[in-house]
Design a protein around this motif. Structure first.
Motif, mmCIF file in Angstrom:
data_model
loop_
_atom_site.group_PDB
_atom_site.id
_atom_site.type_symbol
_atom_site.label_atom_id
_atom_site.label_comp_id
_atom_site.label_asym_id
_atom_site.label_seq_id
_atom_site.Cartn_x
_atom_site.Cartn_y
_atom_site.Cartn_z
ATOM 1 N N CYS A 1 0.891 -1.191 -0.022
ATOM 2 C CA CYS A 1 0.108 0.057 -0.078
ATOM 3 C C CYS A 1 0.856 1.151 -0.167
ATOM 4 O O CYS A 1 1.732 1.323 0.852
ATOM 5 N N GLY A 2 0.741 2.243 -0.672
ATOM 6 C CA GLY A 2 1.457 3.162 -1.223
ATOM 7 C C GLY A 2 2.662 3.282 -1.775
ATOM 8 O O GLY A 2 3.172 4.103 -2.134
ATOM 9 N N LEU A 3 2.921 1.968 -2.300
ATOM 10 C CA LEU A 3 4.276 1.714 -3.154
ATOM 11 C C LEU A 3 4.125 2.731 -4.416
ATOM 12 O O LEU A 3 3.077 2.463 -5.130
ATOM 13 N N PRO A 4 5.066 3.458 -4.663
ATOM 14 C CA PRO A 4 5.067 4.126 -5.848
ATOM 15 C C PRO A 4 5.440 3.285 -7.273
ATOM 16 O O PRO A 4 6.723 2.766 -7.085
ATOM 17 N N MET A 5 4.669 2.905 -8.111
ATOM 18 C CA MET A 5 5.044 2.136 -8.838
ATOM 19 C C MET A 5 5.008 2.506 -10.476
ATOM 20 O O MET A 5 5.691 1.934 -11.182
ATOM 21 N N LEU A 6 4.435 3.582 -10.792
ATOM 22 C CA LEU A 6 4.252 4.332 -11.896
ATOM 23 C C LEU A 6 5.097 5.542 -11.713
ATOM 24 O O LEU A 6 4.920 6.471 -10.879
ATOM 25 N N ARG A 7 6.505 5.698 -12.428
ATOM 26 C CA ARG A 7 7.263 6.752 -12.313
ATOM 27 C C ARG A 7 7.543 7.714 -13.450
ATOM 28 O O ARG A 7 7.594 7.018 -14.503
ATOM 29 N N ASP A 8 7.812 8.710 -13.273
ATOM 30 C CA ASP A 8 8.367 9.816 -14.232
ATOM 31 C C ASP A 8 7.755 9.674 -15.735
ATOM 32 O O ASP A 8 8.237 9.746 -16.602
ATOM 33 N N PHE A 9 6.427 9.561 -15.699
ATOM 34 C CA PHE A 9 5.555 9.692 -17.008
ATOM 35 C C PHE A 9 5.589 11.372 -17.314
ATOM 36 O O PHE A 9 5.106 12.157 -16.589
ATOM 37 N N VAL A 10 6.208 11.177 -18.743
ATOM 38 C CA VAL A 10 5.913 12.740 -19.531
ATOM 39 C C VAL A 10 5.120 12.345 -20.681
ATOM 40 O O VAL A 10 5.242 11.371 -21.289
ATOM 41 N N ARG A 11 4.699 13.628 -21.081
ATOM 42 C CA ARG A 11 3.872 13.349 -22.335
ATOM 43 C C ARG A 11 4.578 13.057 -23.619
ATOM 44 O O ARG A 11 5.784 13.747 -23.846
ATOM 45 N N ASP A 12 4.283 12.360 -24.203
ATOM 46 C CA ASP A 12 4.856 11.912 -25.568
ATOM 47 C C ASP A 12 4.783 13.130 -26.655
ATOM 48 O O ASP A 12 3.625 13.502 -26.916
ATOM 49 N N PRO A 13 5.742 13.556 -27.139
ATOM 50 C CA PRO A 13 5.812 14.811 -27.722
ATOM 51 C C PRO A 13 5.206 14.362 -29.085
ATOM 52 O O PRO A 13 4.565 15.245 -29.805
ATOM 53 N N ASP A 14 5.061 13.155 -29.761
ATOM 54 C CA ASP A 14 4.497 12.810 -31.114
ATOM 55 C C ASP A 14 3.085 12.369 -30.947
ATOM 56 O O ASP A 14 2.276 12.427 -31.676
ATOM 57 N N GLN A 15 2.591 12.037 -29.551
ATOM 58 C CA GLN A 15 1.187 11.877 -29.169
ATOM 59 C C GLN A 15 0.819 12.154 -27.887
ATOM 60 O O GLN A 15 0.889 11.604 -26.989
ATOM 61 N N PRO A 16 0.457 13.421 -28.161
ATOM 62 C CA PRO A 16 0.115 14.253 -26.665
ATOM 63 C C PRO A 16 -0.879 13.498 -25.982
ATOM 64 O O PRO A 16 -0.790 14.111 -24.841
ATOM 65 N N ASP A 17 -1.681 12.720 -26.207
ATOM 66 C CA ASP A 17 -2.581 11.898 -25.504
ATOM 67 C C ASP A 17 -1.963 10.514 -24.544
ATOM 68 O O ASP A 17 -2.898 10.179 -24.006
ATOM 69 N N ARG A 18 -0.804 10.536 -24.865
ATOM 70 C CA ARG A 18 -0.095 9.271 -24.434
ATOM 71 C C ARG A 18 1.113 9.928 -23.479
ATOM 72 O O ARG A 18 1.846 11.067 -23.593
ATOM 73 N N TRP A 19 1.496 9.134 -22.465
ATOM 74 C CA TRP A 19 2.359 9.518 -21.557
ATOM 75 C C TRP A 19 3.450 8.401 -21.228
ATOM 76 O O TRP A 19 2.913 7.024 -21.515
ATOM 77 N N ASP A 20 4.920 8.651 -21.334
ATOM 78 C CA ASP A 20 5.807 7.620 -21.240
ATOM 79 C C ASP A 20 6.616 7.766 -20.067
ATOM 80 O O ASP A 20 6.860 8.926 -19.609
ATOM 81 N N GLY A 21 6.721 6.740 -19.295
ATOM 82 C CA GLY A 21 7.540 6.512 -18.132
ATOM 83 C C GLY A 21 8.123 5.138 -17.696
ATOM 84 O O GLY A 21 8.429 4.516 -18.759
ATOM 85 N N SER A 22 8.230 4.655 -16.571
ATOM 86 C CA SER A 22 8.418 3.659 -16.086
ATOM 87 C C SER A 22 7.542 2.902 -15.090
ATOM 88 O O SER A 22 6.812 3.761 -14.303
ATOM 89 N N ILE A 23 7.534 1.616 -14.989
ATOM 90 C CA ILE A 23 6.694 0.675 -14.005
ATOM 91 C C ILE A 23 7.551 -0.183 -13.165
ATOM 92 O O ILE A 23 8.238 -0.803 -13.926
ATOM 93 N N LEU A 24 7.118 -0.176 -12.127
ATOM 94 C CA LEU A 24 8.044 -1.182 -11.225
ATOM 95 C C LEU A 24 7.026 -2.449 -10.970
ATOM 96 O O LEU A 24 5.717 -2.439 -10.635
ATOM 97 N N ASP A 25 7.860 -3.630 -11.241
ATOM 98 C CA ASP A 25 7.172 -5.021 -10.941
ATOM 99 C C ASP A 25 7.526 -5.181 -9.430
ATOM 100 O O ASP A 25 8.712 -5.641 -9.033
ATOM 101 N N PRO A 26 6.549 -4.956 -8.177
ATOM 102 C CA PRO A 26 6.940 -5.086 -6.964
ATOM 103 C C PRO A 26 7.492 -6.640 -6.674
ATOM 104 O O PRO A 26 8.140 -6.897 -5.654
ATOM 105 N N ASN A 27 7.067 -7.493 -7.433
ATOM 106 C CA ASN A 27 7.385 -9.147 -7.307
ATOM 107 C C ASN A 27 8.727 -9.519 -7.520
ATOM 108 O O ASN A 27 9.399 -10.272 -6.840
#
Length: 157
Positions: free
Chosen positions: A82-108
């Motif tokens: 609970c409270g684990l930050p798993m979606l990180r540093d998402f920035v708007r994709d310059p070529d597709q402004p409705d999409r966001w690019d970042g990283s995801i942590l697999d806690p397992n």
């Protein structure tokens, strides 16, 4: 019609469609309209709820609700998920402004994968985790969460 005017019209229309009062609505400038991905989303297996928020100029997400019956689920180190930050540093994709690019942590596994997220026309969040290029990945569909999260991160059923 300028982009800001179009955004104002769309925002006003959405406000009216969602039951808001158009008479007192003040529409923020186009640059401050929040992305559709913000909010709480239940995972495809309905075992967790993620909250996506702004983190400075980026977006991030953490696990805020869990569906469990025996004790709070814990990660490999014994910490509550609970409270684990798993979606990180998402920035708007310059070529597709409705999409966001970042990283995801697999806690397992503690592996971090590249990720892309967006909201489709049906209002579902699409989250694609991948290695290298998006073609080599998997997409999950999450739904908006409107339930209650009680003590100890427990989702209402």
């Amino acid at each position: 019609m300028h982009i800001a005017q179009k955004a104002a019209c769309v925002s006003l229309l959405l406000s009216v469609m969602m039951g808001g009062t158009a008479v007192h609505a003040q529409v923020p400038p186009a640059t401050t309209v929040p992305p559709a991905v913000l909010g709480q989303w239940v995972t495809r297996n309905h075992k967790g709820v993620f909250e996506i928020t702004r983190c400075g100029d980026n977006l991030c997400g953490k696990l805020v609700g869990l569906n469990y019956s025996d004790g709070i689920p814990r990660d490999q180190t014994g910490r509550s998920e609970c409270g684990l930050p798993m979606l990180r540093d998402f920035v708007r994709d310059p070529d597709q402004p409705d999409r966001w690019d970042g990283s995801i942590l697999d806690p397992n596994t503690n592996h971090v994968y590249q990720a892309r997220m967006w909201v489709n026309q049906s209002g579902q969040l699409k989250l694609r985790g991948y290695l290298g290029i998006p073609m080599f990945g998997q997409t999950q569909t999450w739904l908006p969460y409107n339930g209650h999260i009680g003590p100890d991160c427990k989702m209402s059923t």
